[in-house]
Every structure is written in C-alpha cells, then in structure tokens.
Design a protein around this motif. Sequence first.
Motif, PDB file in Angstrom:
ATOM      1  N   CYS A  89       0.815  -1.708   0.144  1.00 39.20           N
ATOM      2  CA  CYS A  89       0.157  -0.073  -0.304  1.00 39.20           C
ATOM      3  C   CYS A  89       1.176   1.259  -0.045  1.00 39.20           C
ATOM      4  O   CYS A  89       1.973   1.091   0.638  1.00 39.20           O
ATOM      5  CB  CYS A  89      -1.324   0.041   1.500  1.00 39.20           C
ATOM      6  SG  CYS A  89      -1.909  -1.108   1.184  1.00 39.20           S
ATOM      7  N   ASP A  90       0.452   2.407  -1.060  1.00 42.52           N
ATOM      8  CA  ASP A  90       1.418   3.799  -0.527  1.00 42.52           C
ATOM      9  C   ASP A  90       0.846   4.375   0.939  1.00 42.52           C
ATOM     10  O   ASP A  90      -0.044   4.476   1.121  1.00 42.52           O
ATOM     11  CB  ASP A  90       0.716   4.698  -1.909  1.00 42.52           C
ATOM     12  CG  ASP A  90       1.697   5.670  -1.803  1.00 42.52           C
ATOM     13  OD1 ASP A  90       0.700   6.284  -1.443  1.00 42.52           O
ATOM     14  OD2 ASP A  90       1.465   6.272  -3.113  1.00 42.52           O
ATOM     15  N   ALA A  91       1.812   4.136   1.486  1.00 39.36           N
ATOM     16  CA  ALA A  91       1.850   4.771   3.104  1.00 39.36           C
ATOM     17  C   ALA A  91       0.777   6.265   3.069  1.00 39.36           C
ATOM     18  O   ALA A  91       0.666   6.750   3.669  1.00 39.36           O
ATOM     19  CB  ALA A  91       3.015   5.098   3.614  1.00 39.36           C
ATOM     20  N   ALA A  92       1.246   6.841   1.766  1.00 42.62           N
ATOM     21  CA  ALA A  92       0.773   8.620   1.810  1.00 42.62           C
ATOM     22  C   ALA A  92      -0.573   7.973   1.409  1.00 42.62           C
ATOM     23  O   ALA A  92      -1.304   8.987   1.874  1.00 42.62           O
ATOM     24  CB  ALA A  92       1.023   9.245   0.724  1.00 42.62           C
ATOM     25  N   THR A  93      -1.397   7.469   0.857  1.00 43.91           N
ATOM     26  CA  THR A  93      -2.555   7.341   0.226  1.00 43.91           C
ATOM     27  C   THR A  93      -3.876   6.400   1.459  1.00 43.91           C
ATOM     28  O   THR A  93      -4.306   6.360   1.221  1.00 43.91           O
ATOM     29  CB  THR A  93      -3.110   7.556  -1.154  1.00 43.91           C
ATOM     30  OG1 THR A  93      -2.160   5.736  -1.028  1.00 43.91           O
ATOM     31  CG2 THR A  93      -2.128   7.802  -1.209  1.00 43.91           C
ATOM     32  N   GLY A  94      -2.560   5.416   1.668  1.00 43.02           N
ATOM     33  CA  GLY A  94      -3.426   3.775   2.193  1.00 43.02           C
ATOM     34  C   GLY A  94      -4.037   3.102   1.271  1.00 43.02           C
ATOM     35  O   GLY A  94      -4.530   2.349   1.792  1.00 43.02           O
ATOM     36  N   LYS A 110      12.233  -0.510   6.352  1.00 46.86           N
ATOM     37  CA  LYS A 110      12.669   0.796   7.478  1.00 46.86           C
ATOM     38  C   LYS A 110      11.920   0.103   8.573  1.00 46.86           C
ATOM     39  O   LYS A 110      11.028   1.336   9.319  1.00 46.86           O
ATOM     40  CB  LYS A 110      11.951   1.922   7.184  1.00 46.86           C
ATOM     41  CG  LYS A 110      12.249   2.906   5.987  1.00 46.86           C
ATOM     42  CD  LYS A 110      14.177   3.215   5.960  1.00 46.86           C
ATOM     43  CE  LYS A 110      14.141   4.400   6.300  1.00 46.86           C
ATOM     44  NZ  LYS A 110      15.514   4.361   6.434  1.00 46.86           N
ATOM     45  N   GLY A 111      11.889  -0.469   9.244  1.00 47.67           N
ATOM     46  CA  GLY A 111      10.791  -0.937  10.236  1.00 47.67           C
ATOM     47  C   GLY A 111       9.692  -1.356  10.248  1.00 47.67           C
ATOM     48  O   GLY A 111       9.365  -1.117   9.330  1.00 47.67           O
ATOM     49  N   PHE A 124       8.677   0.505   4.028  1.00 47.28           N
ATOM     50  CA  PHE A 124      10.038   0.644   3.708  1.00 47.28           C
ATOM     51  C   PHE A 124       9.641   1.286   2.201  1.00 47.28           C
ATOM     52  O   PHE A 124       8.374   2.537   2.416  1.00 47.28           O
ATOM     53  CB  PHE A 124       9.811  -0.802   1.941  1.00 47.28           C
ATOM     54  CG  PHE A 124       9.699  -1.790   2.302  1.00 47.28           C
ATOM     55  CD1 PHE A 124      10.893  -3.056   2.505  1.00 47.28           C
ATOM     56  CD2 PHE A 124       8.736  -2.494   3.035  1.00 47.28           C
ATOM     57  CE1 PHE A 124      10.726  -4.278   3.289  1.00 47.28           C
ATOM     58  CE2 PHE A 124       8.078  -3.764   3.278  1.00 47.28           C
ATOM     59  CZ  PHE A 124       9.574  -4.440   3.661  1.00 47.28           C
ATOM     60  N   LEU A 125      11.068   1.801   2.210  1.00 39.26           N
ATOM     61  CA  LEU A 125      10.866   3.216   1.444  1.00 39.26           C
ATOM     62  C   LEU A 125      11.468   2.756   0.332  1.00 39.26           C
ATOM     63  O   LEU A 125      12.645   1.759  -0.276  1.00 39.26           O
ATOM     64  CB  LEU A 125      11.967   4.273   1.814  1.00 39.26           C
ATOM     65  CG  LEU A 125      12.981   5.140   1.196  1.00 39.26           C
ATOM     66  CD1 LEU A 125      11.467   6.438   0.260  1.00 39.26           C
ATOM     67  CD2 LEU A 125      13.886   5.543   0.991  1.00 39.26           C
ATOM     68  N   CYS A 126      11.141   2.638  -1.430  1.00 38.32           N
ATOM     69  CA  CYS A 126      11.085   2.644  -2.521  1.00 38.32           C
ATOM     70  C   CYS A 126      11.734   3.898  -3.205  1.00 38.32           C
ATOM     71  O   CYS A 126      11.974   5.334  -2.942  1.00 38.32           O
ATOM     72  CB  CYS A 126      10.332   2.526  -4.038  1.00 38.32           C
ATOM     73  SG  CYS A 126      10.708   1.914  -5.164  1.00 38.32           S
ATOM     74  N   THR A 127      13.713   3.075  -3.053  1.00 39.98           N
ATOM     75  CA  THR A 127      14.310   3.899  -3.880  1.00 39.98           C
ATOM     76  C   THR A 127      13.876   4.958  -5.335  1.00 39.98           C
ATOM     77  O   THR A 127      15.095   5.428  -5.379  1.00 39.98           O
ATOM     78  CB  THR A 127      15.765   3.268  -4.233  1.00 39.98           C
ATOM     79  OG1 THR A 127      15.793   2.058  -4.967  1.00 39.98           O
ATOM     80  CG2 THR A 127      16.501   2.713  -2.467  1.00 39.98           C
ATOM     81  N   ASN A 132       7.150   5.729   0.156  1.00 45.27           N
ATOM     82  CA  ASN A 132       6.889   4.888   0.851  1.00 45.27           C
ATOM     83  C   ASN A 132       6.015   3.928   0.888  1.00 45.27           C
ATOM     84  O   ASN A 132       4.973   4.799   0.790  1.00 45.27           O
ATOM     85  CB  ASN A 132       6.743   5.743   2.323  1.00 45.27           C
ATOM     86  CG  ASN A 132       7.746   6.377   3.109  1.00 45.27           C
ATOM     87  OD1 ASN A 132       9.556   5.907   3.175  1.00 45.27           O
ATOM     88  ND2 ASN A 132       7.696   7.710   3.441  1.00 45.27           N
ATOM     89  N   TYR A 133       6.102   2.966   1.315  1.00 45.95           N
ATOM     90  CA  TYR A 133       5.117   2.132   1.316  1.00 45.95           C
ATOM     91  C   TYR A 133       5.261   0.950   2.213  1.00 45.95           C
ATOM     92  O   TYR A 133       5.829   0.897   2.827  1.00 45.95           O
ATOM     93  CB  TYR A 133       5.531   0.834  -0.173  1.00 45.95           C
ATOM     94  CG  TYR A 133       5.906   1.521  -1.243  1.00 45.95           C
ATOM     95  CD1 TYR A 133       3.921   1.144  -1.802  1.00 45.95           C
ATOM     96  CD2 TYR A 133       6.101   1.968  -1.990  1.00 45.95           C
ATOM     97  CE1 TYR A 133       4.323   2.565  -2.999  1.00 45.95           C
ATOM     98  CE2 TYR A 133       6.440   3.172  -2.880  1.00 45.95           C
ATOM     99  CZ  TYR A 133       5.314   2.588  -4.459  1.00 45.95           C
ATOM    100  OH  TYR A 133       5.753   3.876  -5.045  1.00 45.95           O
ATOM    101  N   TYR A 134       3.846   0.263   2.800  1.00 49.01           N
ATOM    102  CA  TYR A 134       4.095  -0.624   3.900  1.00 49.01           C
ATOM    103  C   TYR A 134       3.307  -2.287   3.312  1.00 49.01           C
ATOM    104  O   TYR A 134       2.366  -1.888   2.317  1.00 49.01           O
ATOM    105  CB  TYR A 134       3.633  -0.120   4.445  1.00 49.01           C
ATOM    106  CG  TYR A 134       1.529   0.109   4.702  1.00 49.01           C
ATOM    107  CD1 TYR A 134       0.808  -0.654   4.958  1.00 49.01           C
ATOM    108  CD2 TYR A 134       0.980   1.585   4.897  1.00 49.01           C
ATOM    109  CE1 TYR A 134      -0.313  -0.377   4.871  1.00 49.01           C
ATOM    110  CE2 TYR A 134       0.332   2.170   4.077  1.00 49.01           C
ATOM    111  CZ  TYR A 134      -1.351   0.935   4.338  1.00 49.01           C
ATOM    112  OH  TYR A 134      -2.045   0.935   4.266  1.00 49.01           O
TER     113      TYR A 134
END
Length: 433
Positions: A89-94, A110-111, A124-127, A132-134
């Motif tokens: 999932c996109d961490a910014a939008t869910g 990223k923990g 996670f951080l996508c380089t 950011n994703y989770y």
Amino acid sequence: MKKKTVFILMMALATISASAQNPYIVKTRGAKKAAVTKSTATAAEDEAEPEARDFIGENFRFYSLCDWQEGMKFMVMPEKYDLIVNTFCDAATGKEVSSGRLRHKIMIYKGHTETPEGFALVNFLCTDDNKNYYYRIPNGTFEDYCYGKLGVPTLAYLGDVDIAREKLIGMKLYTKATRYRVDTEMDGDGFEEISVPLNEEVTVRAVGAGSRSCPVKIIVEDKKGREFYQSVAMSKTNSGMRDDEFIMDKAKFLFAGSFELADANIAASNEYSKYIGRNVYTKYPTKMENASGVMVGIARLSTFRIEKIQTQNGTRYVRMTLKSTNTGETFVKQVTFVNEDIAGDIDGAREDYYGYLFGAGIPEGLKGLSEAKRKMIQEGRVAVGFTKREVRMAKGEPDKHASAENGRTDWIYNDGTIVKFTKDGKAFKTEHH
C-alpha cells in the motif's frame, strides 16, 4: 480498452523501463527484446536446493523477519499470484498498489509499526520513486507473524545477490545438475531449459536477481562459450519456503544443488591423484564423450593418458578426462572405482568399472604396427602375415591348439575362426566356419 488489457500493457511498459536501467536484471546471451512480455516462470522458480557447504554458512546468513535490520535491501519480484493479490500500500494514501507497477523496484526496509487500529505494518522506502510503502500483516501482531516462513510476499533479498556478486563473478565452478536455463526474452521472464553435463567446468559471468524464492541468478559460461543460468537460494531469507521443501528435483534451486566451487571439487579429487598421468588402454570397445560433447565409439586397445579425474557428489562415479596418445584428442568417460559384481554384465553395468575397462600402460605389441593392422587388431580381426602375438591381441588365447605336419600349428576359436601358422609362427591362412 478492457481493464485487463490495460493492466498487461502497463505491466509490460514498467518491466521494460525497469530492466533498461536496473543493474540487478541480468540476461544470458540470445535473450530477445519483447514489447509485451509473458512470464513462463512457474512455481518451480520458487524452489531451492539442498544443504549448502561452508561457502554458504560463512557468507550467507539467514534473517527471519524478526531479525530484519533497517536498511536491508529487497527487489519486488512478483509471481503470477502476486499480480492478482496486491502486496503493498502507498503509505501516503493507504491505497493498494499494483505489484506489476512495482515490479523490479528496490525496497529498503524501514522497520515495523502498528496502527491505532492494531494492524501491524512492515515499512519500506522505494529508492526508484522515493515513496514510502507498507505491507500489512494479515493477522495478529508482528511478533506472532515474523517467526513464520511467509515473510513479505514478492520481495527477493538483494543482500544475497550483492555478496554473491562479490564472491563469485569470474570464479570457476562445476555443474552439479543436468538441467539449466537460458533467457529467451530481454525484458521478460521467458526461458527455456537445456541439458548440461554433470561436473562441467564453468565460469561465472554475471550475478543478478532471480525470483523471491531463489533470489540469486547465476549466469555461467562453459568452455564452448555457451551461457546458461540457475536461480538459487543462498541464505533463504524471505524465500517463503521451508528447508524441507528444497528436495528432490527442487534441490537444484539451492547453490549446492547446481554448483560446486572449484577448490572443493579438486580437494575431493585428491584421492584419485595417483591415477593422473597414467597411460591406459581400453580392453573392450566403449563410448566416450568427445570435445564437442558428442558420445562416440572407442575401439578396444585404444591408448590414452589420464589427464584429470573429478568426483561427482552423491554418486559412485567420477568424470575422467583422457587424452589419446595416438591423435591427441581429448575425451571424457564416467567410470567408477567401486567394483560391483554384476553377473553377466547386466545392461553393460560392469563396462563402467575402471578395472574392467582399462588396462595399464600401452600394449607392447601395438608399437610399430601399421595403422591398417592396428585397426584390424582393435576390431578383433586377423589376416595372413599376422604373428602369434598379433593374433593373440586380436582374438585372445585360442580355445584349442592343433598340431599339423612339418611342425605347424593351428589355432581354433569357438567363434569359428581358424588361424594356420607356418613353422616360424606367421599366419599363412585364416578361415571362418
């Protein structure tokens, strides 16, 4: 345009874009460009191989999800199921993100965190896009989940790939399987399987990302310049498979099931070192593999020098390299030094026993013979003018001796051959009844 068609095209374009600039995507020679790719990877791609040796234990540590450290690097390598059920999932939008869109993108761990609602997230951080994703754990707490084999779907651990690159590129290995793969698509997962001889010396040309279960894709080249690969599990970090699943045919998807380090192969061969350099001859006709990998017939009384002997793990056979003392050609023969008493040589089983097939040295009687006479002897034929020694080499000891007039002798063989000798031991007549 239908949604499914749009999705496939988007996935193909994302794949092409990623592979064009991603150093972890490596291909064998001959892979073709494809506008729209169709993966031929199967569940077998997700399998691995048997217990590895010290090389694996010393260099590739297994990390359970509980032990992941921030900064660990992964690549999104979705299988067919992952293209239907989204992982991230996109961490910014869910909102869920298509695994096809994230394909081949690099994720940095990223923990883990917990939402106010009690859901455990692996972050996670996508380089590639700096977003950011989770991954939301389906049930229970992070601590409950992290000890299992499931891990985070789609992610291939790149830590193993980086170490394998450092340790293996340019190294000599030996093949431990008989089936390997070659790429058929430059921008897709298409491959075909090829046959490769056991214990073939190869050189590692490239190492890249394979699949989630088998993250380390090792491309090797044999002495003929042919490239092929195997994707293997090294540490099994996040592979999604248990150790006991890497068995039977899937054992080749472990490093030790497909490759062996050259120094280990040579060390295992030391017990046969006393045979290296020996001259031998074939007691019987046999077949050997020539330099082109083709099985060819070898006549009896063919003479060779033993150049190399390599063991073959898990079998009683060794791979013996022999050089013809006549032509200089090189051949390979699989033989065993274990004498199994097989009555009647069932299915030619005894023919592979070293002591049965080879005699020591070069037969004295062959020296100085014309090529025509030597060929006849090797084929078990005799002719007028042969000496008793030459007849004995061609036919063996006679089954009967018969005295004739004037001190002559006749040699009689059970196959119907009769050789008549003059008083001074030269064949003046041969008959076959």
